[in-house]
Design a protein around this motif. Structure first.
Motif, mmCIF file in Angstrom:
data_model
loop_
_atom_site.group_PDB
_atom_site.id
_atom_site.type_symbol
_atom_site.label_atom_id
_atom_site.label_comp_id
_atom_site.label_asym_id
_atom_site.label_seq_id
_atom_site.Cartn_x
_atom_site.Cartn_y
_atom_site.Cartn_z
ATOM 1 N N ASP A 132 0.825 -1.210 0.000
ATOM 2 C CA ASP A 132 0.000 0.000 0.000
ATOM 3 C C ASP A 132 0.861 1.264 0.000
ATOM 4 N N ASP A 133 2.078 1.163 0.575
ATOM 5 C CA ASP A 133 2.985 2.327 0.519
ATOM 6 C C ASP A 133 3.372 2.646 -0.928
ATOM 7 N N GLU A 134 3.608 1.596 -1.717
ATOM 8 C CA GLU A 134 3.920 1.796 -3.140
ATOM 9 C C GLU A 134 2.807 2.585 -3.819
ATOM 10 N N LYS A 135 1.562 2.213 -3.538
ATOM 11 C CA LYS A 135 0.433 2.873 -4.207
ATOM 12 C C LYS A 135 0.343 4.339 -3.814
ATOM 13 N N VAL A 136 0.634 4.653 -2.546
ATOM 14 C CA VAL A 136 0.653 6.055 -2.109
ATOM 15 C C VAL A 136 1.704 6.835 -2.898
ATOM 16 N N LEU A 137 2.865 6.189 -3.090
ATOM 17 C CA LEU A 137 3.986 6.872 -3.744
ATOM 18 C C LEU A 137 3.758 7.050 -5.244
ATOM 19 N N TRP A 138 3.073 6.095 -5.857
ATOM 20 C CA TRP A 138 2.922 6.159 -7.318
ATOM 21 C C TRP A 138 1.642 6.865 -7.756
ATOM 22 N N ARG A 139 0.649 6.891 -6.861
ATOM 23 C CA ARG A 139 -0.644 7.438 -7.277
ATOM 24 C C ARG A 139 -1.072 8.607 -6.409
ATOM 25 N N ASP A 140 -2.116 9.266 -6.836
ATOM 26 C CA ASP A 140 -2.702 10.358 -6.060
ATOM 27 C C ASP A 140 -3.631 9.730 -5.022
ATOM 28 N N LEU A 141 -3.045 9.253 -3.948
ATOM 29 C CA LEU A 141 -3.782 8.406 -3.015
ATOM 30 C C LEU A 141 -3.324 8.723 -1.605
ATOM 31 N N ASP A 145 -6.569 5.756 2.600
ATOM 32 C CA ASP A 145 -7.283 5.050 1.531
ATOM 33 C C ASP A 145 -6.493 3.837 1.052
ATOM 34 N N ALA A 146 -5.184 3.982 0.991
ATOM 35 C CA ALA A 146 -4.346 2.859 0.556
ATOM 36 C C ALA A 146 -4.444 1.705 1.553
ATOM 37 N N ILE A 169 -0.337 -12.559 6.080
ATOM 38 C CA ILE A 169 -0.571 -11.454 5.138
ATOM 39 C C ILE A 169 -0.308 -10.142 5.870
ATOM 40 N N PHE A 170 0.369 -9.220 5.204
ATOM 41 C CA PHE A 170 0.570 -7.904 5.826
ATOM 42 C C PHE A 170 0.525 -6.793 4.792
ATOM 43 N N ASN A 171 0.186 -5.592 5.262
ATOM 44 C CA ASN A 171 0.319 -4.389 4.430
ATOM 45 C C ASN A 171 1.442 -3.543 5.017
ATOM 46 N N ASP A 172 2.254 -2.974 4.119
ATOM 47 C CA ASP A 172 3.460 -2.259 4.551
ATOM 48 C C ASP A 172 3.161 -1.131 5.534
ATOM 49 N N LEU A 173 2.130 -0.340 5.252
ATOM 50 C CA LEU A 173 1.896 0.871 6.049
ATOM 51 C C LEU A 173 1.558 0.559 7.505
ATOM 52 N N ASP A 174 1.066 -0.646 7.773
ATOM 53 C CA ASP A 174 0.833 -1.021 9.163
ATOM 54 C C ASP A 174 1.927 -1.924 9.717
ATOM 55 N N ILE A 213 12.316 5.828 -5.159
ATOM 56 C CA ILE A 213 13.702 5.376 -5.304
ATOM 57 C C ILE A 213 14.049 4.326 -4.257
ATOM 58 N N THR A 214 13.485 4.467 -3.067
ATOM 59 C CA THR A 214 13.815 3.524 -2.000
ATOM 60 C C THR A 214 12.835 2.361 -1.928
ATOM 61 N N PHE A 215 11.681 2.467 -2.623
ATOM 62 C CA PHE A 215 10.665 1.423 -2.505
ATOM 63 C C PHE A 215 11.173 0.008 -2.827
#
Lengths: 402, 402
Positions: A132-141, A145-146, A169-174, A213-215
């Protein structure tokens, strides 16, 4: 190596050939991506008959039709994983997904269906990362919401049939903020990779944000068992990553890093893409509803979409079709059958009938609808049972069965 | 703005003038860094007589001698902080340190001594970040060793006299993996800053590792109160950062980011550097034992170092010195007295006596020894009381007094 790959990708793009990276997949031919060529460009290995035979011998199981039909077509170090299994040694599976707001489609299920099968065959733990962190970084999000998207996508993934006993299962932001060992491995990885390298591998430029760059370090970290001390107790356990071929750049990088960190390189097994309804030049994409069959589509929607949009390999008229036969190399309904119809004999029969002109396009489409629609209905029944409580049981930071 | 600053720094370097960034501090003159010039180059504001008077009026306290003597000489938005205090509104203090294996020296104490004073004056919470991840990325250092260094450095810092009631200390390698909100703010920051910007601000290049490139987001995150929900309960609380001027680039970046995230810009108050024994061109550095007075030096070591190494502003012979007097602008013993001798009248007396030739270099050195040595002895007594239990009470993730 990395620079070489980037050079090749750029060359491909300018040469008007196929283009495959984690963000763009485009084929130039009606028959889709030339996967044989991609193996050469990426420097991976083909899954050939000999490897499939060894797979069957070592596991004592018939190879999945995704293997038999070249849907999982490429690998890195799969022999090593088979040898581990032969010797009674454990490995783990790691796969993931960049969550999206749109409903997931059947194309998203391919790596997860195969991963579940691998997990059943080998009886090993599985870790699923939701970036979900990737999606925040790549999109207007927004972050919030991610995170919600990751949570909902987890429900879709769990409904494939994963077992909470041996799946985390995990999401990065948490999760990253709940596991010091994971962040520490991110730093170890970040120390081994220069901007030049990610520029070469991923095509990042000077105007990209530092999060992008760091993702790659975030997607690389789960390939090291020490990122999950609560599961592996700080033991070094090798890893097999089933994924679509577009994710290979992340793991080429991870394998280089592994060598530097004196950790086992993750092995890989790569899938092709489920094509879009409109034709094999594009992979199925959630952003185009008419190009995709979604996991929450009704039988009627599925029927309409396939009848209306599925690119046909048939001839212009019935008479011409009876005479010349259809082309299964470009026909999307037939391609979907190769993904979803398990019966080899029936598939061969359909192929023969369609190519000889005995089977008409409408009939072939009906075959596809009649395979996909029940598959989705069964999926939807499983999906309905995935409550918040179930999701939380998969997300819980805990030991899982090794 | 960022590019402009980088340009100026490069210009300075090539023009054979002072050079100040987070990794290098070098003055070209015997009198040390030209801090007036630095204010202009960095675009910060001078702490002038008017601001000091307002400070005293608002707080009802006499300004610290670091303020009165220009040791804290520059600021950004300090007026805003004073206005907050006037209106009975809270802010918090944030400072930090890149831990090092060597014992800390008296130069390291300057920002912490002043921070403690600020905390006492304003009665506000304080957060101290130990950037052990930074040290792993910049040096040939293992994660485990960096974490240990952070822990030991924390003891040195606590011994300044901080109060566990309203002070939270953390090291990145352990804390980031225990606070999802912190990682989420890192991602928010990483999304606002491009490689071009960090290249401009910090001089990073294509061959730098991605960990360095993203590290500024780690130093920026504590400037936002939402990174610490267990302290601020997700409320937006403004922040004041006391730090040495070389850290300003991080906070110029953070202030730009704050504007984009619609968060308050951190205010800053900048210190000069305590000069090395050998002269004011260099700041005191832990890597050169003969240049520094360490916190664990014995009275004898302190006496020997000052007598042997402290650069003198005196004349070549006693006769010449009696005639011409000494130069307090370059004399290191005198500089140290400006940092450690609180009594303004006595300092003025020493200055007058030394400059007039009444006081000889040996006598001036004795004055310095007699001020620094008891200060360090008192410090060492406090340091001896900082047990592991005490450290852990500061590191504990918990609400602190607001």
């Amino acid at each position: 190596m990395a620079d070489f790959v980037a050079e090749q990708i750029n060359k491909l793009a300018t040469e008007d050939e196929d283009f495959v990276d984690p963000w763009t997949v485009t084929g130039k031919s009606e028959t889709g991506i030339d996967y044989e060529k991609l193996i050469k460009k990426f420097g991976s290995s083909k899954i050939d008959e000999e490897l499939i035979q060894r797979f069957e011998k070592v596991t004592g199981k018939k190879a999945h039709h995704f293997l038999r039909r070249g849907i999982f077509f490429s690998h890195r170090d799969l022999h090593t994983i088979l040898t581990l299994h032969e010797n009674g040694k454990k490995f783990y599976l790691y796969t993931g997904r960049g969550p999206s707001s749109e409903s997931m489609h059947i194309g998203h299920m391919i790596p997860f269906m195969f991963t579940k099968w691998l997990q059943d065959v080998f009886n090993v733990p599985l870790i699923i990362q939701l970036t979900d962190d990737e999606k925040v970084l790549w999109r207007d999000l927004k972050i919030e919401d991610a995170r919600k998207m990751a949570y909902n996508n987890a429900k879709d993934i769990i409904a494939v049939g994963f077992d909470v006993e041996n799946t985390f299962i995990f999401n990065d932001l948490d999760f990253i903020g709940q596991c010091p060992a994971f962040y520490q491995n991110m730093v170890r990885i970040q120390k081994c990779v220069t901007f030049n390298q990610v520029k070469g591998i991923f095509g990042f430029g000077d105007s990209d944000v530092i999060g992008k760059i760091t993702f790659p370090s975030v997607e690389a970290a789960p390939a090291f068992s020490t990122s999950f001390p609560f599961i592996f107790d700080n033991k070094v356990v090798p890893c097999l990553v089933p994924c679509a071929i577009d994710q290979d750049p992340y793991f080429r990088m991870t394998r280089d890093v592994a060598a530097r960190l004196k950790m086992p390189k993750p092995a890989l097994i790569h899938s092709t893409f489920l094509p879009a309804l409109q034709g094999a030049q594009q992979k199925m994409s959630a952003s185009d509803p008419n190009a995709s069959i979604f996991l929450n589509d009704s039988p009627k929607q599925i029927k309409t979409k396939i009848n209306k949009f599925a690119f046909s390999g048939g001839q212009a008229t019935v008479d011409e079709h009876r005479l010349k036969g259809g082309n299964t190399d470009v026909d999307i309904s037939f391609k979907y059958l190769t993904f979803f119809l398990e019966d080899d004999d029936r598939l061969a029969e359909i192929k023969q009938e369609y190519e000889s002109g005995v089977m008409l396009t409408g009939e072939l489409k009906r075959e596809a609808v009649e395979i996909i629609s029940p598959w989705i209905q069964a999926y939807q029944q499983r999906r309905a049972k995935v409550t918040d409580e179930v999701v939380e049981s998969f997300f819980k930071i805990r030991p899982i069965k090794l």
